[in-house]
Each structure stands twice: as structure tokens, then as C-alpha cells.
Design an enzyme around this catalytic site. Structure first.
Site, short mmCIF file in Angstrom:
data_model
loop_
_atom_site.label_atom_id
_atom_site.label_comp_id
_atom_site.label_asym_id
_atom_site.label_seq_id
_atom_site.Cartn_x
_atom_site.Cartn_y
_atom_site.Cartn_z
N LYS A 116 0.87 -1.17 0.00
CA LYS A 116 0.00 0.00 0.00
C LYS A 116 0.91 1.22 0.00
O LYS A 116 1.58 1.52 0.98
CB LYS A 116 -0.90 0.00 1.24
CG LYS A 116 -1.90 1.14 1.27
CD LYS A 116 -2.90 0.92 2.40
CE LYS A 116 -4.05 1.89 2.40
NZ LYS A 116 -3.73 3.28 2.23
N GLU A 174 -1.31 5.41 -7.61
CA GLU A 174 -0.90 6.32 -6.54
C GLU A 174 0.23 7.22 -7.01
O GLU A 174 1.21 6.75 -7.58
CB GLU A 174 -0.42 5.44 -5.37
CG GLU A 174 -0.46 6.09 -4.04
CD GLU A 174 -1.84 6.04 -3.37
OE1 GLU A 174 -2.82 5.63 -4.03
OE2 GLU A 174 -1.92 6.43 -2.20
N LYS A 289 -6.49 -8.07 -2.22
CA LYS A 289 -7.55 -7.96 -3.24
C LYS A 289 -7.91 -9.34 -3.76
O LYS A 289 -7.04 -10.19 -3.92
CB LYS A 289 -7.05 -7.14 -4.43
CG LYS A 289 -6.62 -5.74 -4.11
CD LYS A 289 -5.99 -5.08 -5.32
CE LYS A 289 -5.66 -3.63 -4.99
NZ LYS A 289 -4.94 -2.96 -6.08
S1 IVH Z 1 -6.73 -0.32 -4.60
C1 IVH Z 1 -11.31 0.26 -4.63
N1 IVH Z 1 -4.14 -0.72 -4.32
O1 IVH Z 1 -5.11 3.29 -0.57
C2 IVH Z 1 -9.90 0.03 -4.25
N2 IVH Z 1 -5.10 1.20 -3.32
O2 IVH Z 1 -7.28 3.26 1.47
C3 IVH Z 1 -9.02 1.07 -4.78
N3 IVH Z 1 -3.49 2.64 -2.20
O3 IVH Z 1 -7.45 5.32 -2.19
C4 IVH Z 1 -7.68 1.10 -4.19
N4 IVH Z 1 -1.71 1.44 -2.66
O4 IVH Z 1 -4.96 5.78 -2.54
C5 IVH Z 1 -5.19 0.06 -4.03
N5 IVH Z 1 -1.87 -1.19 -4.19
C6 IVH Z 1 -2.91 -0.39 -3.92
C7 IVH Z 1 -2.76 0.81 -3.18
C8 IVH Z 1 -3.90 1.57 -2.90
C9 IVH Z 1 -2.16 2.54 -2.08
C10 IVH Z 1 -4.31 3.75 -1.62
C11 IVH Z 1 -5.26 4.41 -2.57
C12 IVH Z 1 -6.63 4.21 -2.00
C13 IVH Z 1 -6.31 4.00 -0.56
C14 IVH Z 1 -7.41 3.24 0.10
#
Ligand code: IVH
Length: 677
Positions: A116, A174, A289
Site C-alpha cells: 500500500k 498512486e 484484493k
Molecule cells: S486499490 C477500490 N491498491 O489506498 C480500491 N489502493 O485506502 C481502490 N493505495 O485510495 C484502491 N496502494 O490511494 C489500491 N496497491 C494499492 C494501493 C492503494 C495505495 C491507496 C489508494 C486508496 C487508498 C485506500
């Protein structure tokens, strides 16, 4: 070169540069030297200068940042940008998998675990392979159109790889600032007397919300793609999406884990926690995921987050300790920074006795009181900061800190000022003669990155000021060996070396001198840009505000600051004394043509394209508008100057009529172009 030849050469250059950009920024395996790259890039710029029509929207030259905007247009996301449910507990990860299994009975569930990234979510829209829109997440439904800023990011492809790009696709990911870029930016901000950013995420946010894309272009931001919005191209698995993204030219997570059960998930989360420490950017968790896209559909979403994904967050390294007192540091520009004086505590491998409290607002928001048990945090490269107070531990003996309204060093009135770059407001000592400021300015002048005067460190500077031998930088050039040797604990030899260092520094380049003068907002990057644009200090001194603002990478805030600095009699006197001492004012990096194109028939105009034009493609029209000083926007608003409409123009044309905005067709457009050209 004929126009056909130049067009062919331009296409080759653009493609070769794109490939090198990809090798350098995306794959991190450069294939040519910086010098060779610069040569290609320069040739491209020269060609575009001679033939402005070659400037296509996806030319590598388009990353330098276009004209500033007054405000960002609002855009609706084709598909909502959701956030993720967060947890710090592995038990909740287990609950999550069990819940999903209940929702999807009988299915074998495979999960993907990704880092993340701690940055800001953005969406990028590509039409026929070309980047047409980039926006922030905003409230998830609508965000800000920050296309111009996103274009400056080297890892955001302006055009997708591949011969057959989809008609429309949205890439999500991101934007973040790598740790090294964050350190460099803060060092430069300190050197320019600006407030530092608290962490890479704030710095990235501040950089993206710049209304002047040329400022964003100076920030080494990066983009990592992790999903698709509108249009999944018929793919069925998340890992296929990542492969497609990588093939299309995006950086994707360097490492992912495929897991089929909760034990594997927990193991992956733990492994990721160790692995992420070696990354060049900040991560704050693991994203889990569901792999199968069809199963995601079936699992569905709640009002704010998908049921098929979740974020496991790692706790930042924190410690509790007692706040003994708060001291105020007076910087070279007079900024008063509150510093927490702590009972020493071990944190992330080192002993911490001081931590930043950033500014008065931060102090108030957190309600930090002297005597409090406070939580200090150190995440990655960030300077330790007080992040909160353990209010339960209060005894009533804690005292509220009165932020001084006067400078603790000289007693002069302090004034609240806002700084550029979105880092907040600061109190500043208003007395330019304040000893703390005088010392700070002299130290800064002598610093390695500025005039590089050996021996001109904190100790000697403090003595010079105390003895009344130096009040400003011009005084340094009048010092004698005898005077310096007469200071406490100063030997004849060190005095001689210091004076020699001062004399040697007279021949330094203009950019070092400019940095050394300590003008507000003039840091390493700015002084370099000024050195390219102005042949010597006098040319810069005599330039108007607008002339200064026309320099590449220089915005209006910096231009104002320079003009103000040069208009002060005290500073004028310093300059004349430096001149009399024989200090070099000339620039060795001067380039006669480093002015951003801001003139042309569409200078400062915002144009919206809609419908199909009879002869020009959208890209051609956009390139012509930009080459003529204008900006192409995606949505019609009150700020739009023209709507260039072709056949089958739809709602944008309607909106233009409602708002009374001038609509032009291709013939009129070409006439306007040539009228001013
Ligand atoms: S998927 C519907 N994958 O985390 C899901 N988000 O708390 C969409 N983020 O708004 C997000 N790394 O800004 C996803 N590998 C990653 C991520 C990621 C960072 C952030 C993103 C999102 C937030 C959610």
C-alpha cells in the site's frame, strides 16, 4: 530541413526519448548516458522551436509544465473511486476472508497482496492511447482536473505502448514522492527559507495541488499503477490487469503475493512488512484484493468501500515520552519553529531528544502541553515528530504553551506569514537585524551548496556576529586575518584559511551567489533556473516581475520575492559592496533562450475542444493551441475563453451557449492562429 523531414525526425526523436524515459524511470535500467539523453532532448526542443506545429500533446517536451491555472476544473469519475476498509488486526483479515467466502459459497478464492503506497490516488484517462485527463480522487465521485500537473510526472505515460490502444481506458494508481526526492526537496526548501514538509505524502499532496504546473514539474513525483477504472478490456484476473499495465508503460507493484488461504495471507503480510523497508518510497500497509474480477462483481461494494478488498496497515514506529519544554528556533528568514525538548527515548533504532512541532497551528490542533506524555513517531526518512498526546495521563500540572508574539532572540514583533508550496503559515521575526537571522544568513552564505567558504560554520559565524565584525554577507569580504585571529579560540592558521576561503569564493558562479544571498523561496533549483536565464546579477536585478516570472520553473511567488528583495535599499547596498569587493556576478550556465513560451495568439486563453473538426485531428488542434500559448481544458466552465466545435459537438457546445462562451469553428480557429502569428 524540409517540413516533411523535420516531422519525420521529430517522430523518431520523440519515440527514442520515450523509450529512454521508460528505461530510466519505469524499468530503472538506463540505456544511455545523461549527456547523450540531453543531446537528444535538446534537438527535440530545437525542432519544436523551429516548427511549433510539431509539438504534439504526447511529445516528451510536454512534461515541463504548461501555463498556470486560476483554479482546477471539477470532473466526475466515470466509475467511483472508492477507498478501502482499514485494519491493524490480523484477526480482522481472517474475518474478511470468512465474510467473502460466505458471500461466494463454493468458490475457490485467490487473493493478491500488494504494497500500500503512501501517496495520493489519481485516475488517468486515455483516449485512443493518449492521456486526455488526470484527476484526484476528491470525494470519490468528483475530483479536481489536475491533468497539467500529472503530465509532468515521468512515470505517467503521455501515450500508451502498443499498436491498438482501447478507445477509452482509465488507469488508477498512486502518486507519491520517493524518499530521496523528499529529502532533496526539504533540503532545498530549508536553503530557500521555506517551511519543510512533514512527510513525503504531504509533500506529494502539496505538489499536486499547485496551480502552476511548472512548480509541480520541479518535484520528483512518481506514479504506480494498481488498477483500471472504466473498461477492464475483458480481462478476468487482477494479475492480468497488472501485466497489461506494465506492458502499456506503467510502473506496477514490484512484488505481489498470490494467496489461497488465510495462513498464506498472514505470511505474505509479514513478509511484505520486512521487504517494504528496502523500498525507495513510503508504504503504510498491505492491500489484499480478490484476484478474480467476476467474483469481485458478485461480492459488490458497500457505500464507501469494495467488499472484495481490504487494507492491512502497519503501525508506524512510535514511542511515548515526556515533553520537558518547548523551545523556539529562529531561522535565517526569521521563521519561528516550535521544537519539542523531550526526555530521551529510543525510537526506530536511535535516541530521540528533540522532535518537531512544525508550527503553531499544529501545536494547537494536537493540544500539546508542556509536561504532557506525548507520542513521538518516526516513519522512514521523516524527522521525528510529536503526533499526539496521551491525554489520559494528564495530572492537571501540564501547562499550555504560549506561542511567543515576539522573537525570543531579539524581542522584536513576530508576524504571521503564509509560505508558498502549501506548507502552512509561520510566525516570523520582523527584525532583519535579529542576531539569529544575521547568523543564519551568514552561515547560509558560507554553506557548501552556496559560496562554499571553508571554516564559515556555526561557531565562527557566531563569534563574528558577537564581536560586531560581520552584520551582513558583504562584511565577510572586508575581514582581515588579524581581526579573525583575534577572536576567541581562533588560531592564526585557521584565520588565514578562512580568509583565503572568502577570497576564493569571489569567483563562484551566479547561481551559488544567488542561493547564498538567502532570498525567500530562492533555493537550489530556483537559483539554477535563474542562472540559466540571466547572464549576470545586474540583468536579474533590473528585470521586471513579469520578465522574471517568464523563466522556466519560476512562478509568480518567486518573482515577487526577488523583486521585493532587490528593491530594499539595504540589499542594494550589499550588492554594491559585493561588487566593489570583486565578487563575480556573471553566470556560467547562462543560456540565451531559456524563456517559457507564453506569447502567441492564444496566450493565457483556455480552449475546450468538442466534436470532429473538418481537417485537424484533436491532437493537432491541441498542439497548435498550446504552441500558441493557450491551454486545452476538458470541461467548459466560466473560465473557458473559446469552445472549438466541430461536427457532432454535444453537451459541451450546449454548455458553452448557456454560459455565453465564444464558440469558434476550424476556419475561425485557423484565422485566429495566423492573425497573431
Ligand atoms: S486499490 C477500490 N491498491 O489506498 C480500491 N489502493 O485506502 C481502490 N493505495 O485510495 C484502491 N496502494 O490511494 C489500491 N496497491 C494499492 C494501493 C492503494 C495505495 C491507496 C489508494 C486508496 C487508498 C485506500
Amino acid at each position: 530541413m524540409s517540413s516533411a523531414q523535420s516531422s519525420a525526425r521529430h517522430a523518431v526523436l520523440a519515440e527514442v526519448i520515450r523509450q529512454h524515459d521508460c528505461a530510466y524511470y519505469v524499468e530503472a535500467t538506463p540505456t544511455i548516458s545523461d549527456q547523450e539523453y540531453d543531446r537528444l532532448y535538446r534537438e527535440l526542443l530545437d525542432l519544436e522551436k523551429s516548427y511549433p506545429a510539431l509539438v504534439s500533446a504526447d511529445s516528451p517536451s510536454q512534461r515541463v509544465g504548461g501555463a498556470p491555472v486560476g483554479e482546477f476544473a471539477t470532473v466526475s469519475h466515470l466509475m467511483p473511486m472508492m477507498s478501502l476498509d482499514n485494519t491493524y488486526s490480523q484477526g480482522e483479515v481472517r474475518d474478511f476472508t470468512q465474510r467473502l467466502q460466505r458471500l461466494l459459497p463454493g468458490e475457490t478464492l485467490t487473493y493478491v497482496v500488494e504494497p500500500k503506497v503512501d501517496g495520493l490516488a489519481v485516475t488517468l484517462r486515455y483516449e485512443n492511447g493518449l492521456l486526455t485527463l488526470g484527476a484526484t480522487r476528491g470525494d470519490g465521485t468528483t475530483g479536481d482536473d489536475i491533468t497539467a500537473n500529472l503530465r509532468t510526472i515521468k512515470t505517467v505515460p503521455l501515450r500508451l505502448n502498443g499498436k491498438h490502444p482501447p478507445a477509452v481506458i482509465e488507469v488508477r494508481g498512486e502518486v507519491y514522492l520517493p524518499k530521496a526526492g523528499f529529502e532533496k526537496l526539504n533540503t532545498e526548501r530549508l536553503a530557500a527559507g521555506e517551511e519543510v514538509f512533514a512527510n513525503p505524502r504531504n509533500a506529494a499532496a502539496g505538489s499536486l495541488k499547485q496551480l502552476d504546473p511548472r512548480v509541480t514539474a520541479t518535484r520528483p513525483l512518481a506514479f504506480l499503477a494498481y488498477s483500471l477504472g472504466e473498461n477492464s478490456l475483458g480481462m478476468t484476473a487482477h494479475t492480468d490487469v497488472l501485466v497489461w499495465l506494465a506492458k502499456s508503460g506503467f510502473v506496477t507493484p514490484q512484488r505481489i503475493w498470490s494467496c489461497e488461504n488465510i495462513e498464506a495471507l498472514i505470511a505474505a503480510i509479514d513478509e511484505l512488512d520486512v521487504w517494504r523497508r528496502g523500498l525507495g518510497y513510503e508504504t503504510d500497509g498491505a492491500v489484499i484484493k480478490l484476484e478474480a474480477l467476476a467474483l469481485r462483481e458478485r461480492a459488490g461494494v458497500t457505500s464507501k468501500a469494495p467488499r472484495w478488498a481490504m487494507a492491512y496497515k502497519y503501525a508506524a514506529e512510535q514511542a511515548r515520552t515526556r515533553l520537558r519544554s518547548i523551545s523556539i528556533q529562529v531561522g535565517r528568514t526569521g521563521a519561528l519553529t516550535p521544537v519539542a525538548e523531550l526526555e530521551p527515548v529510543l525510537l526506530a533504532g536511535s535516541t530521540v531528544a528533540r522532535a518537531t512541532l512544525h508550527n503553531e497551528e499544529d501545536l494547537r490542533r494536537k493540544d500539546v502541553r508542556v509536561g504532557d506524555l506525548v507520542v513521538v513517531e518516526k516513519a522512514g526518512e521523516v524527522i521525528p515528530a510529536v503526533v499526539g498526546v496521551v491525554t489520559e495521563a494528564r495530572t492537571g500540572a501540564e501547562t499550555i504553551f504560549e506561542f511567543p508574539k515576539t522573537c525570543p532572540e531579539c524581542g522584536s514583533t513576530a508576524e504571521k506569514t503564509v509560505t508558498a508550496g502549501g506548507a502552512g503559515a509561520a510566525w516570523r521575526c520582523t527584525n532583519a537585524e535579529c542576531p539569529a537571522q544575521v547568523r543564519g544568513r551568514l552561515e547560509h552564505f558560507c554553506a557548501r551548496a552556496a559560496m562554499d567558504i571553508e571554516g564559515g560554520g556555526e561557531v565562527l559565524v557566531a563569534q563574528l556576529v558577537k564581536a560586531g565584525l560581520a552584520r551582513n554577507v558583504a562584511d565577510l569580504f572586508q575581514l582581515t586575518v588579524e581581526q579573525v585571529a583575534g577572536l576567541e579560540r581562533m588560531g592564526e592558521k585557521s584565520a588565514r584559511n578562512f580568509i583565503k576561503g572568502v577570497q576564493t569564493s569571489k569567483s563562484r558562479d551566479l547561481r551559488r551567489l544567488l542561493l547564498g544571498l538567502g532570498i525567500l523561496h530562492v533555493g537550489v533549483g530556483t537559483s539554477k533556473a535563474l542562472g540559466r536565464r540571466f547572464a549576470n546579477l545586474d540583468d536579474l536585478r533590473l528585470a521586471t516581475r513579469d520578465e522574471v516570472a517568464q523563466t522556466n520553473d519560476i512562478g509568480e511567488i518567486i518573482a515577487d520575492s526577488l523583486v521585493r528583495w532587490f528593491s530594499e535599499p539595504g540589499n542594494q547596498e550589499i550588492i554594491e559592496r559585493l561588487r566593489a569587493s570583486g565578487v563575480n556576478f556573471a553566470s556560467q550556465i547562462f543560456e540565451a533562450e531559456s524563456i517559457a513560451p507564453k506569447t502567441g495568439p492564444f496566450a493565457g486563453k483556455s480552449v475546450v475542444l468538442t466534436g470532429t473538426l473538418p481537417t485537424l485531428t484533436r491532437e493537432e488542434a491541441a498542439a497548435q493551441i498550446e504552441a500558441a500559448g493557450g491551454k486545452v481544458s476538458s470541461g467548459v466552465s466560466k473560465k473557458t475563453d473559446y469552445v472549438l466545435a466541430g461536427e457532432d459537438a454535444g453537451s459541451k457546445l450546449e454548455k458553452a451557449r448557456q454560459l455565453g462562451i465564444k464558440t469558434i469553428d476550424e476556419v475561425e480557429f485557423l484565422r485566429l492562429l495566423s492573425a497573431g502569428g
